[in-house]
Design an enzyme around this catalytic site. Structure first.
Site, short mmCIF file in Angstrom:
data_model
loop_
_atom_site.label_atom_id
_atom_site.label_comp_id
_atom_site.label_asym_id
_atom_site.label_seq_id
_atom_site.Cartn_x
_atom_site.Cartn_y
_atom_site.Cartn_z
CB THR A 329 -0.94 0.01 1.22
OG1 THR A 329 -0.17 -0.21 2.41
CG2 THR A 329 -1.98 -1.08 1.10
CD GLU A 548 -14.62 -21.33 -16.32
OE1 GLU A 548 -15.08 -20.29 -15.79
OE2 GLU A 548 -13.86 -22.11 -15.72
#
Length: 783
Positions: A329, A548
């Site tokens: 971060t 899928e």
């Protein structure tokens, strides 16, 4: 991959080839043969004359030869400018002594067989027997050297040795002489000289007393005699050289011991890097998406630069500032920005550098670090990964007197102990604030905890702008759209995304980064690299297509599920195919209905295999694992079970030296554990039934989706939405109409241009084949 050129082949003129690949033969001269002149290099920068035709000859040289010559000159220039290497005096002395020893040994090996060491009595006997030719007496070493003839054997007389020598020679000559008196010394012969007693050899002997030697040699005037006087330089070297050598060895050993002691004493010194003049080129403007953290750190920097502004209001500078957040971060980047912006000394060190194998080293380094910071006050200290040394104290696994505890105690004292320290600010970074000691986190030590969390959409846009600043970005790249598609990514992930896009652009030999490269890099980071070499049979591809399609259709039909952006059956990483579902906005809270819909999406692939393939496979193992984990968290951690009520089950253990998350303590009865398992199974069954209901009611749509996936392997964008909305036929008709209109425009374009130029007028036949091809839908790019 380009190979390194072989310089041996390039330097050989016989290996040079022309454009046809053959060795070029020079033209044969018609007159007197002459040796070919080697072109001389002239440095035009030095003012050397430039011969006519040099430019022509240089232009005629092969490109590879010119490049090699340039590299050779560059290497020679770097070699000439290399600084000379200094050899130590001790090394030179050792090399000289070793060379002298080896040389003396070799001389002894060469001449050792020709020199005999005689005792004094043997030397006197040889002189009296007339076997010594010359004598060289060294008055300084009391030795005699020279040449002599050794005796035949021990105990034999000279006459016997002489007669045996004559007999052996006559045998070789083919004649045997019978001496009339073998015992006599004087044997007359006409074929041999007198001195045939043996081979002439060198000798050396010790003889003390020059006067007695003179008396011995005066009785034998046939012996040459010479006396050598000792040299003063030789005597000095012989007497002083051993002492010098011994003194040099002592100095060498003491210097090594001093270095060892210094290195041992340096264990307690801190290894912090001081940043003063050469500061990092990172500024606060380079830190995007963390405005609150930047504001907090700017205030600390301003307090050190302008303390009077705050002291007149009675404010005190924070002793410590702790940067907390997940990995990637930008905590270390913020610290580098502080080092780049601050006009005060900046000390940076890692938490692991305090821990060594020697007891007390960590505490000593903490003291040394703060001493350096106090001498340079006002200053800033940055400790990265402070959890390596600041873990909570207690019995744990290491005992009460663990080395880490001593280091932590010293750190606590330096930050806020008996002595005041108002001019040193400590900034630390960690992603495990839960394992830090409470005494370290209290006000007065770490007064501020700055949370450096993942960026939101606006922050991701700013981060992308920073990383795209020095890169050629195409016009089709939309940073805001990329920021929406990268929900959950940190600043490090976004930096890696843009870098991967730049690498992919260079691999494709493009000048600018396009949206295709960004999307490909995004998929690479999320699902892994594309496995182009993996070959799947038709049955496996069909199973993956239905699997899928089941995920995508269930996710599209449920209201709280994330939108589907892409479906593919191209293997990537460890997956044989995947469905990309990305939320439209950042989610900070997740509702119970959203988690139930997520469970149904997880079960969509397994249900599709059951309905359309007639069998189930291991392809749904990861889906089941993630679904079970989510369902258990709903029951145990989030209190989302109606049967068990609003409570949590299980407490984390408190083994602080294992990170506090080594396991969970079961604080409920076996009956409750059974009810938890039953509730998890019920949630999984409901998710399965929801997915089964959706897919069984849309079997035709599933067949269409699987068929398109088998043909195109990847669908996204408008194609994906058309399949999910069951409007594939309308989508194809629209594409066919657009293709027909485009073909008609292309057919009309040549007729308009043909009117002003009569000779270019051609029939419209070349565009006629485009009409039957127009109804065909455009093929999607294969991946």
């Amino acid at each position: 991959m380009s190979e390194t050129p072989n310089t041996n082949e390039q330097n050989n003129p016989n290996n040079q080839q022309d454009g046809t690949g053959q060795n070029p033969m020079p033209p044969m001269p018609t007159g007197k043969p002459q040796m070919p002149e080697r072109p001389e290099r002239h440095n035009q920068a030095d003012g050397a004359p430039k011969r006519p035709g040099d430019d022509d000859r240089k232009s005629e040289r092969p490109t590879w030869l010119s490049e090699f010559s340039d590299k050779e000159e560059d290497f020679a220039s770097r070699l000439n400018t290399r600084p000379p290497q200094r050899a130590s005096i001790i090394t030179i002395i050792i090399i000289f002594l070793v060379a002298f020893f080896i040389g003396s040994q070799m001389m002894n090996m060469v001449h050792g067989e020709e020199t005999d060491d005689l005792t004094t009595s043997e030397f006197v006997q040889a002189v009296e027997q007339g076997r010594v030719e010359n004598v060289v007496y060294n008055a300084g070493e009391y030795t005699v050297t020279g040449k002599y003839y050794p005796a035949a054997t021990a105990g034999s007389t000279i006459a016997e040795s002489y007669n045996s020598a004559i007999e052996s020679v006559d045998v070789k000559l083919g004649t045997i002489l019978e001496p009339s008196n073998p015992s006599s010394v004087g044997i007359e012969t006409t074929s041999l000289e007198e001195k045939t007693l043996g081979t002439e050899r060198n000798y050396t002997a010790t003889y003390v007393g020059q006067d007695s030697l003179m008396e011995l040699l005066s009785a034998h005037p046939e012996v040459e005699y010479q006396v050598t006087l000792p040299s003063n330089v030789t005597e000095i070297l012989i007497s002083v050289l051993p002492m010098l050598l011994f003194a040099g060895l002592l100095i060498y050993f003491f210097s090594q011991m001093s270095k060892a002691n210094n290195s041992q004493m340096s264990f307690g010194k801190a290894k912090a890097k001081k940043t003063t003049e050469e500061r990092p080129d990172v500024r606060f403007s380079d830190v995007a998406g963390e405005d609150e953290a930047v504001e907090e750190l700017q205030e600390i920097k301003d307090f050190l630069v302008n303390p009077g502004k705050y002291q007149k209001l009675g404010a005190k500078i924070p002793r410590g500032c702790l940067l907390v957040g997940p990995p990637g971060t930008g905590k270390t980047l913020l610290a580098r920005a502080v080092a780049g912006e601050a006009n005060v000394p900046f000390f940076s060190i890692s938490g692991s550098e305090f821990v060594e194998m020697f007891v007390g080293v960590g505490a000593s380094r903490v003291r040394n670090l703060f001493e350096q910071a106090k001498e340079a006050a006002p200053s800033i200290i940055f400790i990265d990964e402070i959890d390596a040394v600041g873990r909570q104290r207690g019995t744990g696994l290491g005992g009460g007197h663990d080395e880490r505890e001593q280091t932590l105690n010293q750190l606590l004292v330096e930050m806020d102990g008996f002595e005041k320290n108002d001019a040193v600010v400590l900034i630390a970074a960690t992603n495990r604030v839960d394992v830090l000691d409470p005494a370290l986190l209290r006000p007065g030590r770490f007064d501020r905890q700055i949370v450096v969390d993942g960026p939101d959409v606006k922050g991701r846009v700013k981060i992308l702008e920073v990383h795209a600043k020095n890169k050629p970005i195409g016009e089709d790249v939309d940073l805001e759209r990329i920021a929406k598609l990268t929900s959950g990514m940190t600043g490090a992930d976004l930096m890696n995304l843009m870098n991967e896009a730049a690498l992919l652009t260079a691999r494709r030999n493009k000048d600018k980064i396009g949206m295709d490269e960004v999307n490909e890099s995004m998929e690479r980071l999320m699902a892994g690299p594309e496995r182009k070499t993996r070959v799947l049979n038709e049955k496996t591809r069909r199973t993956i297509a239905y699997h899928e399609s089941g995920h995508a259709l269930v996710g599209h039909m449920l209201e709280n599920a994330d939108p589907v952006h892409k479906i593919t059956i191209v293997p990537r990483g460890m997956a044989l195919g995947y469905t990309m579902s990305i939320p439209d906005e950042d989610k900070f809270l997740v509702s119970r209905s959203a988690m139930l819909d997520e469970l149904a999406v997880f079960m969509g692939g397994r249900v599709a295999e059951e309905i359309f393939c007639g069998d189930i496979t291991t392809g749904a193992s990861n889906d089941l694992e993630r679904a079970t984990k989510t369902a258990r968290k709903m029951v145990v951690s989030y209190g989302m079970s109606e049967a068990l009520g609003q409570q949590t089950f299980g407490q984390p253990n408190h083994e602080v030296f294992l990170g506090r998350d080594y396991g969970n303590t079961q604080d409920y009865s076996p009956e409750t554990a059974q009810r938890i398992d039953e509730e998890v199974a019920r949630l999984m069954k409901e998710a399965h039934d929801t997915a089964y209901e959706i897919l069984s009611a849309r079997q035709e749509q599933m067949h269409t989706m699987a068929k398109v996936l088998l043909e195109r392997e990847t669908v996204d964008g408008e194609e994906c939405q058309a399949l999910l909305n069951n409007t594939w036929d309308e989508f194809l008709a629209k594409k066919q109409a657009e293709a027909a209109a485009k073909a008609a425009d292309q057919a009309e374009q040549p007729q308009v241009e043909a009117e002003p130029v009569a000779q270019v007028a051609t029939p419209a036949a070349p565009v006629a084949p485009a009409v039957p091809e127009a109804p065909q839908p455009p093929a999607a790019p294969q991946q």
